[in-house]
Design a protein around this motif. Structure first.
Motif, PDB file in Angstrom:
ATOM      1  N   PRO A  63      -4.987   4.444   3.138  1.00 43.90           N
ATOM      2  CA  PRO A  63      -5.758   3.939   1.993  1.00 43.90           C
ATOM      3  C   PRO A  63      -5.307   4.503   0.642  1.00 43.90           C
ATOM      4  O   PRO A  63      -5.493   3.857  -0.375  1.00 43.90           O
ATOM      5  CB  PRO A  63      -7.186   4.356   2.311  1.00 43.90           C
ATOM      6  CG  PRO A  63      -7.092   5.388   3.364  1.00 43.90           C
ATOM      7  CD  PRO A  63      -5.806   5.168   4.084  1.00 43.90           C
ATOM      8  N   GLY A  64      -4.701   5.677   0.608  1.00 46.15           N
ATOM      9  CA  GLY A  64      -4.284   6.270  -0.660  1.00 46.15           C
ATOM     10  C   GLY A  64      -2.882   5.894  -1.079  1.00 46.15           C
ATOM     11  O   GLY A  64      -2.336   6.450  -2.033  1.00 46.15           O
ATOM     12  N   ASP A  65      -2.284   4.937  -0.394  1.00 43.17           N
ATOM     13  CA  ASP A  65      -0.902   4.565  -0.648  1.00 43.17           C
ATOM     14  C   ASP A  65      -0.688   4.076  -2.077  1.00 43.17           C
ATOM     15  O   ASP A  65       0.298   4.429  -2.718  1.00 43.17           O
ATOM     16  CB  ASP A  65      -0.469   3.487   0.350  1.00 43.17           C
ATOM     17  CG  ASP A  65       0.996   3.153   0.221  1.00 43.17           C
ATOM     18  OD1 ASP A  65       1.809   4.090   0.300  1.00 43.17           O
ATOM     19  OD2 ASP A  65       1.319   1.964   0.043  1.00 43.17           O
ATOM     20  N   PHE A  66      -1.613   3.284  -2.587  1.00 46.22           N
ATOM     21  CA  PHE A  66      -1.463   2.763  -3.949  1.00 46.22           C
ATOM     22  C   PHE A  66      -1.465   3.897  -4.971  1.00 46.22           C
ATOM     23  O   PHE A  66      -0.669   3.904  -5.913  1.00 46.22           O
ATOM     24  CB  PHE A  66      -2.572   1.756  -4.261  1.00 46.22           C
ATOM     25  CG  PHE A  66      -2.538   1.254  -5.676  1.00 46.22           C
ATOM     26  CD1 PHE A  66      -1.542   0.394  -6.089  1.00 46.22           C
ATOM     27  CD2 PHE A  66      -3.479   1.664  -6.599  1.00 46.22           C
ATOM     28  CE1 PHE A  66      -1.490  -0.064  -7.396  1.00 46.22           C
ATOM     29  CE2 PHE A  66      -3.436   1.225  -7.902  1.00 46.22           C
ATOM     30  CZ  PHE A  66      -2.432   0.358  -8.301  1.00 46.22           C
ATOM     31  N   LEU A 111       5.738   0.522  -4.967  1.00 48.52           N
ATOM     32  CA  LEU A 111       4.562   0.131  -5.750  1.00 48.52           C
ATOM     33  C   LEU A 111       4.263  -1.351  -5.592  1.00 48.52           C
ATOM     34  O   LEU A 111       3.103  -1.739  -5.407  1.00 48.52           O
ATOM     35  CB  LEU A 111       4.764   0.486  -7.225  1.00 48.52           C
ATOM     36  CG  LEU A 111       3.589   0.208  -8.159  1.00 48.52           C
ATOM     37  CD1 LEU A 111       2.358   0.985  -7.705  1.00 48.52           C
ATOM     38  CD2 LEU A 111       3.948   0.581  -9.584  1.00 48.52           C
ATOM     39  N   ILE A 112       5.285  -2.189  -5.622  1.00 52.02           N
ATOM     40  CA  ILE A 112       5.083  -3.636  -5.453  1.00 52.02           C
ATOM     41  C   ILE A 112       4.507  -3.920  -4.062  1.00 52.02           C
ATOM     42  O   ILE A 112       3.571  -4.706  -3.911  1.00 52.02           O
ATOM     43  CB  ILE A 112       6.402  -4.405  -5.687  1.00 52.02           C
ATOM     44  CG1 ILE A 112       6.765  -4.341  -7.175  1.00 52.02           C
ATOM     45  CG2 ILE A 112       6.285  -5.854  -5.223  1.00 52.02           C
ATOM     46  CD1 ILE A 112       8.177  -4.777  -7.480  1.00 52.02           C
ATOM     47  N   GLY A 113       5.059  -3.252  -3.056  1.00 54.37           N
ATOM     48  CA  GLY A 113       4.537  -3.423  -1.700  1.00 54.37           C
ATOM     49  C   GLY A 113       3.099  -2.956  -1.580  1.00 54.37           C
ATOM     50  O   GLY A 113       2.286  -3.567  -0.886  1.00 54.37           O
ATOM     51  N   SER A 114       2.778  -1.887  -2.274  1.00 56.05           N
ATOM     52  CA  SER A 114       1.418  -1.370  -2.231  1.00 56.05           C
ATOM     53  C   SER A 114       0.443  -2.301  -2.946  1.00 56.05           C
ATOM     54  O   SER A 114      -0.681  -2.493  -2.499  1.00 56.05           O
ATOM     55  CB  SER A 114       1.385   0.020  -2.868  1.00 56.05           C
ATOM     56  OG  SER A 114       0.115   0.570  -2.785  1.00 56.05           O
ATOM     57  N   ILE A 115       0.891  -2.882  -4.045  1.00 53.36           N
ATOM     58  CA  ILE A 115       0.037  -3.835  -4.781  1.00 53.36           C
ATOM     59  C   ILE A 115      -0.188  -5.094  -3.954  1.00 53.36           C
ATOM     60  O   ILE A 115      -1.290  -5.644  -3.916  1.00 53.36           O
ATOM     61  CB  ILE A 115       0.665  -4.173  -6.153  1.00 53.36           C
ATOM     62  CG1 ILE A 115       0.601  -2.946  -7.073  1.00 53.36           C
ATOM     63  CG2 ILE A 115      -0.018  -5.366  -6.797  1.00 53.36           C
ATOM     64  CD1 ILE A 115       1.400  -3.089  -8.348  1.00 53.36           C
TER      65      ILE A 115
END
Length: 179
Positions: A17-20, A72-76
């Motif tokens: 859950p904290g990946d972003f 970041l793009i993958g996380s978004i």
């Protein structure tokens, strides 16, 4: 194509859950590093590309920015998992040990390398939950051994503590030189 789809689904199920938050912080760090790159490195005229002082740091920083952007793009793009705040707070708990280290660094010039090393070894053992006399004794021996290895064995010069000024003359010189 089916294999790629199953991999993506597996990856999304395992997403923390904290990946972003991590991806954002890493991207900010990478961009700050990129902005500071011209000030921290230099390109020397008439020097081959791979021998340039700035080449390998630039490669590393550009890779950080590129892979950080992909992360970041993958996380978004991924769906949000509940518990982000809880996980970030869990990460922040490690900052406590940064504070312990800073306190140690600030204590060394005041009380000396040997007393600070022994004191903080014992305090960290206590902080980690070990309460037996044997644990405290081993921590004190470890603190002494660290000082002995660095000061006597490796001849590392560490300023003596201000507390040493209050020792008797014969002991003061010995402590300042050796511990």
């Amino acid at each position: 194509m089916e294999r790629l789809k199953s991999f993506v689904e597996l990856f999304q199920r395992q997403r923390r859950p904290g990946d972003f938050v991590f991806a954002t912080a890493f991207m900010v760090f990478a961009l700050v590093s990129l902005m500071l790159l011209p000030q921290e490195t230099r390109w020397v005229e008439k020097t081959p590309l791979f021998a340039q002082p700035a080449f390998w740091p630039a490669v590393g920083v550009f890779m950080m920015v590129g892979f950080g952007a992909i992360h970041l793009i993958g996380s978004i793009a991924s769906e949000r998992s509940p518990g982000r705040g809880k996980e970030v707070l869990y990460w922040a708990r490690s900052l406590e040990f940064v504070a312990w280290f800073l306190a140690y660094v600030l204590a060394v010039p005041v009380i000396g390398y040997l007393p600070a090393s022994i004191l903080f070894s014992v305090l960290l053992v206590w902080r980690l939950g070990y309460r037996s006399a044997q644990s405290f004794a081993l921590a004190a021996v470890f603190g002494f051994a660290v000082v002995a290895v660095f000061k006597a064995g490796l001849n590392v010069k560490v300023p003596s503590g201000a507390l040493y000024a209050y020792l008797p003359d014969s002991i003061r010189t010995f402590m300042m030189v050796n511990f």
